[in-house]
Design a protein around this motif. Structure first.
Motif, PDB file in Angstrom:
ATOM      1  N   LYS A  17      47.221  84.753  41.297  1.00 27.82           N
ATOM      2  CA  LYS A  17      45.770  84.511  41.031  1.00 27.82           C
ATOM      3  C   LYS A  17      45.223  85.361  39.860  1.00 27.82           C
ATOM      4  CE  LYS A  17      41.369  83.333  43.208  1.00 27.82           C
ATOM      5  NZ  LYS A  17      40.698  83.845  42.017  1.00 27.82           N
ATOM      6  N   GLU A  18      45.617  86.655  40.082  1.00 32.10           N
ATOM      7  CA  GLU A  18      45.131  87.626  38.999  1.00 32.10           C
ATOM      8  C   GLU A  18      45.789  87.496  37.476  1.00 32.10           C
ATOM      9  OE1 GLU A  18      45.289  92.253  38.024  1.00 32.10           O
ATOM     10  OE2 GLU A  18      46.344  91.648  39.867  1.00 32.10           O
ATOM     11  N   ILE A  19      47.074  87.079  37.650  1.00 34.35           N
ATOM     12  CA  ILE A  19      47.703  86.588  36.267  1.00 34.35           C
ATOM     13  C   ILE A  19      47.043  85.416  35.551  1.00 34.35           C
ATOM     14  CG2 ILE A  19      49.552  85.668  35.380  1.00 34.35           C
ATOM     15  CD1 ILE A  19      51.125  87.926  37.114  1.00 34.35           C
ATOM     16  N   LEU A  20      46.768  84.207  36.591  1.00 37.43           N
ATOM     17  CA  LEU A  20      46.257  83.155  36.172  1.00 37.43           C
ATOM     18  C   LEU A  20      45.017  82.944  35.663  1.00 37.43           C
ATOM     19  CD1 LEU A  20      46.431  79.993  36.027  1.00 37.43           C
ATOM     20  CD2 LEU A  20      45.815  79.800  38.447  1.00 37.43           C
ATOM     21  N   ASP A  21      44.130  84.020  36.404  1.00 42.31           N
ATOM     22  CA  ASP A  21      42.614  84.157  35.937  1.00 42.31           C
ATOM     23  C   ASP A  21      42.629  84.742  34.727  1.00 42.31           C
ATOM     24  OD1 ASP A  21      41.729  82.968  38.474  1.00 42.31           O
ATOM     25  OD2 ASP A  21      41.185  84.913  39.353  1.00 42.31           O
ATOM     26  N   HIS A  22      43.382  85.625  34.461  1.00 43.77           N
ATOM     27  CA  HIS A  22      43.481  86.448  33.154  1.00 43.77           C
ATOM     28  C   HIS A  22      43.846  85.628  32.166  1.00 43.77           C
ATOM     29  CE1 HIS A  22      43.527  89.989  30.662  1.00 43.77           C
ATOM     30  NE2 HIS A  22      44.771  89.673  30.343  1.00 43.77           N
ATOM     31  N   THR A  23      45.127  85.015  32.051  1.00 45.05           N
ATOM     32  CA  THR A  23      45.580  84.105  31.165  1.00 45.05           C
ATOM     33  C   THR A  23      44.819  82.936  30.736  1.00 45.05           C
ATOM     34  OG1 THR A  23      47.198  82.994  32.746  1.00 45.05           O
ATOM     35  CG2 THR A  23      48.157  85.142  31.292  1.00 45.05           C
ATOM     36  N   PHE A  24      44.178  82.406  32.009  1.00 45.55           N
ATOM     37  CA  PHE A  24      43.421  81.295  31.849  1.00 45.55           C
ATOM     38  C   PHE A  24      42.131  81.726  30.456  1.00 45.55           C
ATOM     39  CE2 PHE A  24      39.717  78.381  32.744  1.00 45.55           C
ATOM     40  CZ  PHE A  24      40.483  77.203  32.723  1.00 45.55           C
ATOM     41  N   ASP A  25      41.552  82.741  30.872  1.00 42.68           N
ATOM     42  CA  ASP A  25      40.413  83.113  30.094  1.00 42.68           C
ATOM     43  C   ASP A  25      41.104  83.655  28.586  1.00 42.68           C
ATOM     44  OD1 ASP A  25      39.028  83.040  32.313  1.00 42.68           O
ATOM     45  OD2 ASP A  25      38.658  85.332  32.747  1.00 42.68           O
ATOM     46  N   GLN A  26      42.165  84.015  28.570  1.00 45.69           N
ATOM     47  CA  GLN A  26      42.685  84.442  27.472  1.00 45.69           C
ATOM     48  C   GLN A  26      42.755  83.258  26.542  1.00 45.69           C
ATOM     49  OE1 GLN A  26      46.339  86.489  28.837  1.00 45.69           O
ATOM     50  NE2 GLN A  26      46.008  87.892  26.794  1.00 45.69           N
TER      51      GLN A  26
END
Length: 309
Positions: A102-111
């Motif tokens: 979830k942390e990776i998904l949230d971060h890369t989605f925002d990127q």
């Protein structure tokens, strides 16, 4: 019925992230430099190729690649290509906790939202390995499609949550303990655009020092022939289908593969009904053609009938 063959070129910009997360090159300056080549040389070459043929592709960009090579990734968006999710350091989703995912998904989605000026709608799981939580996490983000499952090769389908199965246990007293069928997961509204190792440039053309079955030196004529045979069968058997080609600037950015890709594109263009489109366009057309969920059973039945004729 007129043929409609939707050709998608999914470009995974693994770059250095691939060596960090998948190819065992995290301790090799030489392997990391191969990742630099992918971003700084391979990507510009592919963008030039796509401009030549008027193709809009779907680029799946790990967060590490975006952070490390922002100018090259901005050039992808400037040329009008789709961008989608592909992890941060090409991590194996199956090996991570749900909080890490979830942390990776949230971060890369925002990127990617910041890069493209709009949220991404597509995802490719690193390693093409989807975790049991992955589908739900993508849906929570409003993702339209995933390009990871290999349950078909040329027809999109609505994605199931993880199937479950029983492993063989030779230490058990009775074989009946593992004599159980596959249990299918629940149908979701997430569209799958099929993945396919046979329509991927990396296995035959990427030399990986620590991989026991690494190739890297396969004759490109063998690859093009394999791709042509897949397309010929799909085109003969289906009036409507997708041809989901997967490439990497690490490999298709090399001259021998790049020239083979040019040859293949020109061959595809000789067929009536061929259109090069993004995966987002395929997912939208599939949903219009086969609305979820009521038309799913009809779609499966029709697809099966086509394959038997």
């Amino acid at each position: 019925m007129a043929k409609r063959a939707l050709v998608t070129i999914g470009c995974d910009v693994d770059s250095c992230a691939g060596w960090l997360g998948s190819y065992h090159g995290e301790d090799s300056p030489n392997d990391i430099s191969r990742g630099v080549f992918a971003a700084e040389v391979g990507v510009p070459r592919l963008l030039k190729l796509f401009r030549k043929y008027g193709i809009k592709a779907s680029f799946f960009i790990p967060g590490h690649t975006l952070d490390s090579f922002p100018d090259e990734m901005a050039a992808i968006v400037k040329d009008g290509h789709e961008v989608g999710l592909h992890g941060y350091s090409h991590e194996n989703p199956v090996a991570m906790t749900i909080s890490q995912q979830k942390e990776i998904l949230d971060h890369t989605f925002d990127q990617l939202t910041k890069l493209a000026g709009k949220p991404p709608v597509g995802s490719v799981a690193p390693w093409w390995e989807s975790s049991k939580e992955g589908i739900a996490l993508l849906q929570e983000k409003g993702i339209l499609y995933d390009h990871s499952s290999q349950a078909h090769d040329c027809l999109p389908f609505y994605t199931r949550t993880e199937d479950t199965w029983t492993k063989i246990d030779y230490s058990a007293d009775s074989a009946k303990s593992w004599m159980k069928p596959l249990v299918k997961g629940e149908l979701t509204s997430l569209v799958t655009i099929p993945a396919n190792w046979y329509l991927d440039d990396l296995p035959p053309h990427m030399f990986i020092k620590k991989s026991p079955n690494s190739h890297g030196f396969v004759d490109v004529r063998t690859t093009v022939d394999l791709w042509k045979r897949h397309f010929t069968y799909f085109y003969r058997e289906h009036d409507w289908h997708v041809f989901p080609l997967t490439i990497h600037p690490d490999t298709s950015g090399r001259p021998h593969v790049l020239l083979a890709l040019e040859e293949f594109i020109e061959w595809l263009q000789t067929h009536d009904g061929v259109e090069f489109v993004t995966m987002e366009a395929v997912a939208n057309e599939f949903r219009e053609k086969f609305p979820y969920p009521g038309e799913q059973a009809k779609y499966v039945k029709e697809a099966s009938k086509e394959g038997q004729q």
